[in-house]
Design a protein around this motif. Structure first.
Motif, PDB file in Angstrom:
ATOM      1  N   THR A 185       0.834  -1.209   0.000  1.00  0.00           N
ATOM      2  CA  THR A 185       0.000   0.000   0.000  1.00  0.00           C
ATOM      3  C   THR A 185       0.867   1.257   0.000  1.00  0.00           C
ATOM      4  O   THR A 185       0.433   2.304  -0.480  1.00  0.00           O
ATOM      5  N   LYS A 186       2.098   1.146   0.511  1.00  0.00           N
ATOM      6  CA  LYS A 186       2.966   2.323   0.660  1.00  0.00           C
ATOM      7  C   LYS A 186       4.067   2.403  -0.400  1.00  0.00           C
ATOM      8  O   LYS A 186       4.841   3.358  -0.407  1.00  0.00           O
ATOM      9  N   LEU A 187       4.148   1.411  -1.284  1.00  0.00           N
ATOM     10  CA  LEU A 187       5.240   1.370  -2.261  1.00  0.00           C
ATOM     11  C   LEU A 187       5.140   2.552  -3.232  1.00  0.00           C
ATOM     12  O   LEU A 187       4.078   2.806  -3.810  1.00  0.00           O
ATOM     13  N   VAL A 209      -1.884  -6.392  -3.955  1.00  0.00           N
ATOM     14  CA  VAL A 209      -2.274  -4.992  -3.769  1.00  0.00           C
ATOM     15  C   VAL A 209      -1.642  -4.155  -4.876  1.00  0.00           C
ATOM     16  O   VAL A 209      -0.416  -4.122  -5.002  1.00  0.00           O
ATOM     17  N   GLY A 210      -2.470  -3.497  -5.687  1.00  0.00           N
ATOM     18  CA  GLY A 210      -1.906  -2.748  -6.809  1.00  0.00           C
ATOM     19  C   GLY A 210      -2.703  -1.513  -7.168  1.00  0.00           C
ATOM     20  O   GLY A 210      -3.852  -1.344  -6.759  1.00  0.00           O
ATOM     21  N   ASP A 211      -2.068  -0.661  -7.968  1.00  0.00           N
ATOM     22  CA  ASP A 211      -2.754   0.524  -8.483  1.00  0.00           C
ATOM     23  C   ASP A 211      -3.800   0.117  -9.504  1.00  0.00           C
ATOM     24  O   ASP A 211      -4.851   0.733  -9.612  1.00  0.00           O
ATOM     25  N   GLN A 212      -3.483  -0.913 -10.279  1.00  0.00           N
ATOM     26  CA  GLN A 212      -4.450  -1.486 -11.212  1.00  0.00           C
ATOM     27  C   GLN A 212      -4.418  -3.001 -11.049  1.00  0.00           C
ATOM     28  O   GLN A 212      -3.342  -3.607 -11.081  1.00  0.00           O
ATOM     29  N   VAL A 213      -5.591  -3.597 -10.864  1.00  0.00           N
ATOM     30  CA  VAL A 213      -5.710  -5.048 -10.738  1.00  0.00           C
ATOM     31  C   VAL A 213      -6.465  -5.555 -11.958  1.00  0.00           C
ATOM     32  O   VAL A 213      -7.610  -5.153 -12.203  1.00  0.00           O
ATOM     33  N   LEU A 214      -5.824  -6.416 -12.723  1.00  0.00           N
ATOM     34  CA  LEU A 214      -6.393  -6.949 -13.954  1.00  0.00           C
ATOM     35  C   LEU A 214      -6.646  -8.441 -13.804  1.00  0.00           C
ATOM     36  O   LEU A 214      -5.859  -9.149 -13.178  1.00  0.00           O
ATOM     37  N   ASN A 295       2.903   8.767 -15.121  1.00  0.00           N
ATOM     38  CA  ASN A 295       3.104  10.204 -14.902  1.00  0.00           C
ATOM     39  C   ASN A 295       2.685  10.669 -13.511  1.00  0.00           C
ATOM     40  O   ASN A 295       2.792  11.851 -13.189  1.00  0.00           O
ATOM     41  N   LEU A 296       2.185   9.736 -12.697  1.00  0.00           N
ATOM     42  CA  LEU A 296       1.783  10.103 -11.334  1.00  0.00           C
ATOM     43  C   LEU A 296       3.005  10.174 -10.419  1.00  0.00           C
ATOM     44  O   LEU A 296       3.920   9.356 -10.520  1.00  0.00           O
ATOM     45  N   SER A 297       3.022  11.142  -9.526  1.00  0.00           N
ATOM     46  CA  SER A 297       4.119  11.266  -8.564  1.00  0.00           C
ATOM     47  C   SER A 297       3.987  10.159  -7.521  1.00  0.00           C
ATOM     48  O   SER A 297       2.899   9.608  -7.330  1.00  0.00           O
ATOM     49  N   PRO A 298       5.074   9.813  -6.819  1.00  0.00           N
ATOM     50  CA  PRO A 298       4.982   8.800  -5.761  1.00  0.00           C
ATOM     51  C   PRO A 298       3.902   9.096  -4.736  1.00  0.00           C
ATOM     52  O   PRO A 298       3.173   8.205  -4.306  1.00  0.00           O
ATOM     53  N   THR A 299       3.764  10.366  -4.372  1.00  0.00           N
ATOM     54  CA  THR A 299       2.742  10.755  -3.389  1.00  0.00           C
ATOM     55  C   THR A 299       1.343  10.491  -3.919  1.00  0.00           C
ATOM     56  O   THR A 299       0.478   9.950  -3.208  1.00  0.00           O
ATOM     57  N   ASP A 300       1.109  10.861  -5.181  1.00  0.00           N
ATOM     58  CA  ASP A 300      -0.205  10.639  -5.790  1.00  0.00           C
ATOM     59  C   ASP A 300      -0.501   9.156  -5.940  1.00  0.00           C
ATOM     60  O   ASP A 300      -1.641   8.719  -5.745  1.00  0.00           O
ATOM     61  N   LEU A 301       0.509   8.378  -6.301  1.00  0.00           N
ATOM     62  CA  LEU A 301       0.342   6.930  -6.453  1.00  0.00           C
ATOM     63  C   LEU A 301      -0.163   6.302  -5.158  1.00  0.00           C
ATOM     64  O   LEU A 301      -1.157   5.568  -5.143  1.00  0.00           O
ATOM     65  N   VAL A 302       0.529   6.607  -4.080  1.00  0.00           N
ATOM     66  CA  VAL A 302       0.181   6.023  -2.779  1.00  0.00           C
ATOM     67  C   VAL A 302      -1.190   6.503  -2.329  1.00  0.00           C
ATOM     68  O   VAL A 302      -2.015   5.711  -1.835  1.00  0.00           O
ATOM     69  N   GLU A 303      -1.459   7.788  -2.526  1.00  0.00           N
ATOM     70  CA  GLU A 303      -2.744   8.353  -2.105  1.00  0.00           C
ATOM     71  C   GLU A 303      -3.903   7.708  -2.860  1.00  0.00           C
ATOM     72  O   GLU A 303      -4.914   7.320  -2.268  1.00  0.00           O
ATOM     73  N   LYS A 304      -3.767   7.580  -4.179  1.00  0.00           N
ATOM     74  CA  LYS A 304      -4.822   6.961  -4.998  1.00  0.00           C
ATOM     75  C   LYS A 304      -4.994   5.487  -4.647  1.00  0.00           C
ATOM     76  O   LYS A 304      -6.112   4.964  -4.625  1.00  0.00           O
ATOM     77  N   ARG A 305      -3.892   4.814  -4.379  1.00  0.00           N
ATOM     78  CA  ARG A 305      -3.948   3.396  -4.029  1.00  0.00           C
ATOM     79  C   ARG A 305      -4.693   3.200  -2.708  1.00  0.00           C
ATOM     80  O   ARG A 305      -5.540   2.314  -2.574  1.00  0.00           O
ATOM     81  N   MET A 306      -4.376   4.045  -1.733  1.00  0.00           N
ATOM     82  CA  MET A 306      -5.041   3.953  -0.430  1.00  0.00           C
ATOM     83  C   MET A 306      -6.538   4.245  -0.568  1.00  0.00           C
ATOM     84  O   MET A 306      -7.371   3.574   0.041  1.00  0.00           O
ATOM     85  N   ASP A 307      -6.882   5.267  -1.369  1.00  0.00           N
ATOM     86  CA  ASP A 307      -8.288   5.610  -1.588  1.00  0.00           C
ATOM     87  C   ASP A 307      -9.026   4.461  -2.255  1.00  0.00           C
ATOM     88  O   ASP A 307     -10.165   4.142  -1.886  1.00  0.00           O
ATOM     89  N   LYS A 308      -8.368   3.841  -3.221  1.00  0.00           N
ATOM     90  CA  LYS A 308      -8.958   2.727  -3.971  1.00  0.00           C
ATOM     91  C   LYS A 308      -9.389   1.604  -3.029  1.00  0.00           C
ATOM     92  O   LYS A 308     -10.521   1.105  -3.109  1.00  0.00           O
TER      93      LYS A 308
END
Length: 317
Positions: A185-187, A209-214, A295-308
């Motif tokens: 979740t924090k990667l 756990v991923g940003d996109q799960v296919l 193109n997402l920053s590390p901060t945005d990646l983690v934030e979106k992943r946690m929200d997801k």
């Protein structure tokens, strides 16, 4: 090629087609029209069978002995660029969990996944795709290495579950899986998860756990297998088909429940009937997912992943 029970009409037509073609080759009789008619009927039969699959039939397809496994996808996608990495630097190298660096196009990825065997000997060697704690710790080590060098992670899930043996519990199976879930979740690099076969229980979640799960079309993803669910609820494996229906474990069900992001369409007849087509479909899906994340920053990646993951499920406060 092996055929499942519901694929027997396809087997019969395929045998008729092969015989007709063989007669044409060995004699002067023109059987081209006959071959075309059988081929047309074969395609129609495949379409009819595979568009009406039950959840249990999809479970069977996910376990098909000819279905490609993690290393098949990695070798097809990366070619000679793949470098396998070993060991958890704590106990030993788990053969059920594989991983390493590889390139898809011009982009490097850290590929991680469960590997099953092709015969009795290799299945025992790979522990039937069931990882021990050291397997999950190896996966986490590789993810952390990828994060250090800014390399995106791709995980390929295909496991009947984490290894349930006494020695696995003694070495902290539950803690290893929980640690992976927390750390993923924090990667601070993109994580793309692809379910290519069975996605069972904590064995899948440990690298899931991923940003996109296919999910590939003929795979399943659930807290428990239909057989185990049946044995708990009905005290018998005979109700596995009803259990598969009740568990809502297919890719379509997962998409409706918003637990996955995309379904990867398989070639007609399943991944085992056209492996090259399956490799291409997975490679394209990974590339598309990465284009949406790169193109997402590390901060945005983690934030979106946690929200997801925070939005999953229903609850009342």
């Amino acid at each position: 090629m092996e055929y499942l029970d519901f694929e027997l009409p396809i087997k019969e037509l395929q045998e008729q087609y092969d015989k007709a073609c063989l007669i044409g080759e060995e004699s002067d009789v023109d059987v081209s029209n006959t071959c075309k008619q059988i081929e047309k009927k074969l395609v129609e039969t495949k379409k009819e069978i595979y568009k009406n699959l039950t959840p249990w039939q999809r479970v069977q397809l996910s376990r098909h002995p000819d279905r490609p496994y993690t290393m098949d996808y990695i070798k097809a996608i990366c070619g000679d660029s793949f470098l396998e990495l070993h060991g958890d630097r704590g106990f030993k190298d788990d053969k059920a969990m594989v991983g390493g660096l590889g390139k898809l196009g011009d982009q490097s990825f850290m590929f991680i996944g469960q590997q099953k065997g092709y015969n009795t000997k290799t299945r025992q060697y790979r522990n039937f795709g069931m990882a021990n704690p050291e397997g999950y710790r190896k996966a986490l080590r590789l993810m952390k290495s990828a994060e250090k060098f800014g390399i995106p992670v791709v995980t390929l899930i295909d496991t009947p579950g984490a290894y349930p043996g006494l020695e696995a519990e003694e070495r902290g199976q539950g803690e290893a899986i929980a640690r992976n879930i927390l750390e993923m979740t924090k990667l601070e690099v993109p994580i793309i998860v692809v379910i290519i076969g069975e996605g069972a229980s904590g064995g899948a979640l440990g690298i899931g756990v991923g940003d996109q799960v296919l999910m590939m079309e003929n795979t399943w993803y659930s807290v428990i297998s239909p057989e185990s669910c049946s044995s708990i609820l009905w005290r018998s494996w005979e109700f596995k088909e009803q259990a598969a229906e009740a568990l809502k474990l297919t890719a379509t069900d997962m998409k409706k429940l918003k637990l996955i992001d995309h379904i990867i369409k398989e070639p007609l007849g399943g991944a085992h009937s056209d492996k090259k087509g399956a490799y291409i479909a997975v490679a394209k899906a990974i590339e598309k997912a990465y284009d949406e994340l790169k193109n997402l920053s590390p901060t945005d990646l983690v934030e979106k992943r946690m929200d997801k993951y925070s939005k999953m499920g229903e609850y009342k406060s």
